[in-house]
Design a protein around this motif. Structure first.
Motif, PDB file in Angstrom:
ATOM      1  N   ILE A  64     -71.886   5.293  -7.996  1.00  0.00           N
ATOM      2  CA  ILE A  64     -73.370   5.714  -8.432  1.00  0.00           C
ATOM      3  C   ILE A  64     -73.231   6.877  -9.351  1.00  0.00           C
ATOM      4  CG2 ILE A  64     -75.751   6.106  -8.039  1.00  0.00           C
ATOM      5  CD1 ILE A  64     -74.858   3.379  -6.616  1.00  0.00           C
ATOM      6  N   GLY A  66     -75.100   9.358 -12.211  1.00  0.00           N
ATOM      7  CA  GLY A  66     -76.355   9.740 -12.658  1.00  0.00           C
ATOM      8  C   GLY A  66     -76.182  10.272 -14.109  1.00  0.00           C
ATOM      9  N   GLY A  68     -73.723  12.357 -14.999  1.00  0.00           N
ATOM     10  CA  GLY A  68     -72.219  12.571 -14.952  1.00  0.00           C
ATOM     11  C   GLY A  68     -72.048  13.875 -15.466  1.00  0.00           C
ATOM     12  N   SER A  69     -73.081  14.943 -14.981  1.00  0.00           N
ATOM     13  CA  SER A  69     -72.714  16.329 -15.501  1.00  0.00           C
ATOM     14  C   SER A  69     -71.978  17.228 -14.230  1.00  0.00           C
ATOM     15  CB  SER A  69     -74.276  16.842 -15.698  1.00  0.00           C
ATOM     16  OG  SER A  69     -75.056  16.915 -14.493  1.00  0.00           O
ATOM     17  N   THR A 131     -79.691  14.504 -13.112  1.00  0.00           N
ATOM     18  CA  THR A 131     -80.636  13.572 -12.645  1.00  0.00           C
ATOM     19  C   THR A 131     -81.258  14.063 -11.347  1.00  0.00           C
ATOM     20  OG1 THR A 131     -79.422  11.964 -11.616  1.00  0.00           O
ATOM     21  CG2 THR A 131     -79.824  11.517 -13.873  1.00  0.00           C
ATOM     22  N   GLY A 141     -78.819  23.735  -7.250  1.00  0.00           N
ATOM     23  CA  GLY A 141     -79.650  25.016  -7.390  1.00  0.00           C
ATOM     24  C   GLY A 141     -79.223  26.110  -8.611  1.00  0.00           C
ATOM     25  N   LYS A 181     -73.840  11.544   0.386  1.00  0.00           N
ATOM     26  CA  LYS A 181     -72.697  10.844   0.011  1.00  0.00           C
ATOM     27  C   LYS A 181     -72.037  10.158   1.516  1.00  0.00           C
ATOM     28  CE  LYS A 181     -71.693  10.196  -3.762  1.00  0.00           C
ATOM     29  NZ  LYS A 181     -70.768   9.378  -4.634  1.00  0.00           N
ATOM     30  N   VAL A 187     -79.693   7.462  -3.478  1.00  0.00           N
ATOM     31  CA  VAL A 187     -81.231   7.883  -3.854  1.00  0.00           C
ATOM     32  C   VAL A 187     -81.752   6.861  -4.645  1.00  0.00           C
ATOM     33  CG1 VAL A 187     -82.564   9.875  -4.530  1.00  0.00           C
ATOM     34  CG2 VAL A 187     -80.339  10.186  -3.474  1.00  0.00           C
ATOM     35  N   ARG A 213     -79.350  31.306 -19.593  1.00  0.00           N
ATOM     36  CA  ARG A 213     -78.115  30.359 -19.615  1.00  0.00           C
ATOM     37  C   ARG A 213     -77.332  30.153 -20.985  1.00  0.00           C
ATOM     38  NH1 ARG A 213     -77.713  26.170 -15.769  1.00  0.00           N
ATOM     39  NH2 ARG A 213     -79.498  26.172 -14.175  1.00  0.00           N
TER      40      ARG A 213
HETATM   41  P1  FAD Z   1     -73.434  13.048 -11.440  1.00  0.00           P
HETATM   42  O1  FAD Z   1     -72.660  13.815 -12.002  1.00  0.00           O
HETATM   43  O2  FAD Z   1     -73.769  11.747 -12.134  1.00  0.00           O
HETATM   44  O3  FAD Z   1     -73.084  12.637 -10.211  1.00  0.00           O
HETATM   45  C1  FAD Z   1     -72.879  13.689  -9.061  1.00  0.00           C
HETATM   46  C2  FAD Z   1     -72.580  13.174  -7.637  1.00  0.00           C
HETATM   47  O4  FAD Z   1     -73.845  12.615  -7.351  1.00  0.00           O
HETATM   48  C3  FAD Z   1     -71.975  11.969  -7.577  1.00  0.00           C
HETATM   49  O5  FAD Z   1     -71.097  11.989  -6.418  1.00  0.00           O
HETATM   50  C4  FAD Z   1     -72.603  10.682  -7.563  1.00  0.00           C
HETATM   51  O6  FAD Z   1     -71.995   9.545  -7.001  1.00  0.00           O
HETATM   52  C5  FAD Z   1     -73.767  11.321  -6.835  1.00  0.00           C
HETATM   53  N1  FAD Z   1     -75.039  10.693  -7.277  1.00  0.00           N
HETATM   54  C6  FAD Z   1     -75.630  10.631  -8.496  1.00  0.00           C
HETATM   55  N2  FAD Z   1     -76.788  10.218  -8.409  1.00  0.00           N
HETATM   56  C7  FAD Z   1     -76.884   9.324  -7.177  1.00  0.00           C
HETATM   57  C8  FAD Z   1     -77.867   8.717  -6.708  1.00  0.00           C
HETATM   58  N3  FAD Z   1     -79.168   8.126  -7.247  1.00  0.00           N
HETATM   59  N4  FAD Z   1     -77.662   8.279  -5.324  1.00  0.00           N
HETATM   60  C9  FAD Z   1     -76.572   8.674  -4.789  1.00  0.00           C
HETATM   61  N5  FAD Z   1     -75.527   9.383  -5.310  1.00  0.00           N
HETATM   62  C10 FAD Z   1     -75.780   9.693  -6.669  1.00  0.00           C
HETATM   63  N6  FAD Z   1     -75.497  22.286 -10.965  1.00  0.00           N
HETATM   64  C11 FAD Z   1     -76.576  23.377 -10.144  1.00  0.00           C
HETATM   65  O7  FAD Z   1     -76.336  22.987  -8.914  1.00  0.00           O
HETATM   66  N7  FAD Z   1     -76.771  24.602 -10.710  1.00  0.00           N
HETATM   67  C12 FAD Z   1     -76.668  24.787 -12.025  1.00  0.00           C
HETATM   68  O8  FAD Z   1     -77.204  25.686 -12.423  1.00  0.00           O
HETATM   69  C13 FAD Z   1     -76.034  23.867 -13.053  1.00  0.00           C
HETATM   70  N8  FAD Z   1     -75.581  24.183 -14.227  1.00  0.00           N
HETATM   71  C14 FAD Z   1     -75.034  23.221 -15.160  1.00  0.00           C
HETATM   72  C15 FAD Z   1     -74.911  23.796 -16.389  1.00  0.00           C
HETATM   73  C16 FAD Z   1     -74.030  22.852 -17.129  1.00  0.00           C
HETATM   74  C17 FAD Z   1     -73.800  23.221 -18.690  1.00  0.00           C
HETATM   75  C18 FAD Z   1     -73.206  21.636 -16.567  1.00  0.00           C
HETATM   76  C19 FAD Z   1     -72.808  20.490 -17.529  1.00  0.00           C
HETATM   77  C20 FAD Z   1     -73.518  21.257 -15.374  1.00  0.00           C
HETATM   78  C21 FAD Z   1     -74.367  22.324 -14.478  1.00  0.00           C
HETATM   79  N9  FAD Z   1     -74.693  21.846 -13.096  1.00  0.00           N
HETATM   80  C22 FAD Z   1     -75.368  22.754 -12.271  1.00  0.00           C
HETATM   81  C23 FAD Z   1     -73.824  20.535 -12.266  1.00  0.00           C
HETATM   82  C24 FAD Z   1     -74.812  19.453 -12.403  1.00  0.00           C
HETATM   83  O9  FAD Z   1     -75.755  19.425 -13.553  1.00  0.00           O
HETATM   84  C25 FAD Z   1     -75.308  19.342 -11.257  1.00  0.00           C
HETATM   85  O10 FAD Z   1     -74.652  19.137  -9.949  1.00  0.00           O
HETATM   86  C26 FAD Z   1     -76.457  17.812 -10.973  1.00  0.00           C
HETATM   87  O11 FAD Z   1     -77.286  18.067  -9.904  1.00  0.00           O
HETATM   88  C27 FAD Z   1     -75.584  16.664 -11.178  1.00  0.00           C
HETATM   89  O12 FAD Z   1     -76.574  15.566 -11.357  1.00  0.00           O
HETATM   90  P2  FAD Z   1     -75.964  14.181 -12.281  1.00  0.00           P
HETATM   91  O13 FAD Z   1     -77.153  13.214 -12.376  1.00  0.00           O
HETATM   92  O14 FAD Z   1     -75.363  14.559 -13.523  1.00  0.00           O
HETATM   93  O15 FAD Z   1     -74.938  13.814 -11.158  1.00  0.00           O
END
Ligand code: FAD
Length: 303
Positions: A64, A66, A68-69, A131, A141, A181, A187, A213
């Protein structure tokens, strides 16, 4: 690739919505990652349930995604199905002091709705580029706030194919972790509970955090945010800087000169560059300070 699974997906989604050998570099903020065998972005819970049931029947692994961040995908890509819950599964609705959103909603969109409705408590999350699903899983956080503080309940799809609503307290949310996980939950949606506040104050706090930031983080380069978790009693970025690693480079991957807690892609980094650099950083920080750095970034595929 299993031809059967592709055909079965197409029967549900149509041919255009089933992508083959999709480069994961297009779907990660690191802009790194080889091809996924199949890539789909379902639009509703029924589609998600059907796709997962097929993966299980065909014994094909799925992941899964989101936004990809927080993800580093192998240069070899992923032998399985990527199920992305993002824009096509991103509805956000306001119900008094609560925001109900689907897993693919971006935190920035939820923060904007909170601001427009003069609801306070979500300012911390507006600049996290993930996401809602990814943020709940990671207990994302920043600046003294975390998802755990504002999350009321989460609706998940269980590995048994049931849809269950769990209270936030049942998710064992800790520093960048939850049981989601481990339990194999997906979710689907969540409820964020906020308080009435002053709109001008909410706006100016959001602007202040956005300014912090952009002045401190290397936002003009692809990255996955903080590469390592904060070790107890330390800051990862400071340990890395004090180890003399500011600007340290392997291939196209670099310890950001602006913020040593970030590994950035300077243009043509491979996943191998990033993992080699991370291993070097871990080894050197251990040698100098005796502190073990744990990755915050998740890995997908074979390394
Ligand atoms: P993804 O990277 O797509 O996935 C992360 C994990 O969640 C994977 O294991 C995936 O399988 C799982 N997942 C995603 N969606 C679901 C779903 N619906 N159900 C079950 N599992 C799921 N993080 C912070 O906590 N604080 C910050 O201040 C912060 N700042 C950032 C700044 C930058 C410039 C960048 C690039 C990243 C930052 N991050 C930060 C990291 C990231 O944005 C967070 O961890 C965010 O919550 C990841 O969300 P995503 O949708 O991109 O998840």
């Amino acid at each position: 690739m299993n031809v059967n699974i592709k055909q079965r997906f197409q029967e549900i989604l149509g041919t255009d919505r089933v992508l083959e050998t999709e480069p994961m570099s297009k779907h990660t903020t690191f802009r790194i990652g080889g091809p996924a065998d199949l890539f789909v972005a379902p639009e509703n819970t029924d589609e998600i349930k059907k796709l997962i049931a097929i993966c299980k029947e065909e014994e094909v692994p799925y992941f899964i995604l989101g936004n990809g961040s927080n993800l580093l995908v192998s240069d070899k890509g992923y032998r399985g199905v990527i199920i992305q819950l993002y824009r096509s599964f991103g509805q956000i609705t306001l119900k008094e002091n609560e925001i109900h959103a689907q897993a693919g909603a971006l935190l920035s969109g939820i923060a904007a709705m909170a601001r427009e409705a003069s609801l306070t408590g979500f300012e911390f999350a507006g600049g996290i580029p993930g996401t809602l699903g990814g943020a709940v899983v990671m207990n994302a956080g920043a600046y003294g706030g975390e998802m755990k503080d504002v999350l009321k309940e989460v609706t998940v799809l269980t590995p048994e194919g049931e849809i269950v609503t769990l209270q936030a307290g049942e998710l064992q949310m800790g520093y960048r972790t939850s049981i989601i996980k481990e339990a194999g939950y997906i979710v689907l949606e969540a409820v964020i509970s906020l308080k009435k506040g002053d709109q001008d104050e909410i706006k100016s706090r959001m602007q202040e955090l956005a300014g912090m930031r952009s002045s401190k983080q290397p936002l003009s380069y692809p990255s996955a945010g903080s590469t390592f978790k904060r070790p107890e009693g330390y800051f990862a970025g400071k340990l890395i800087m004090d180890s003399g690693l500011r600007g340290y480079q392997v291939g196209g991957a670099q310890v950001s000169e602006k913020h040593c807690g970030f590994v950035i892609n300077t243009g043509n980094a491979t996943a191998k560059d990033v993992t080699t650099l991370m291993a070097d950083v871990q080894r050197i920080v251990m040698e100098k300070f005796g502190v073990k750095l744990e990755p915050e970034v998740k890995f997908l595929g074979d390394f």
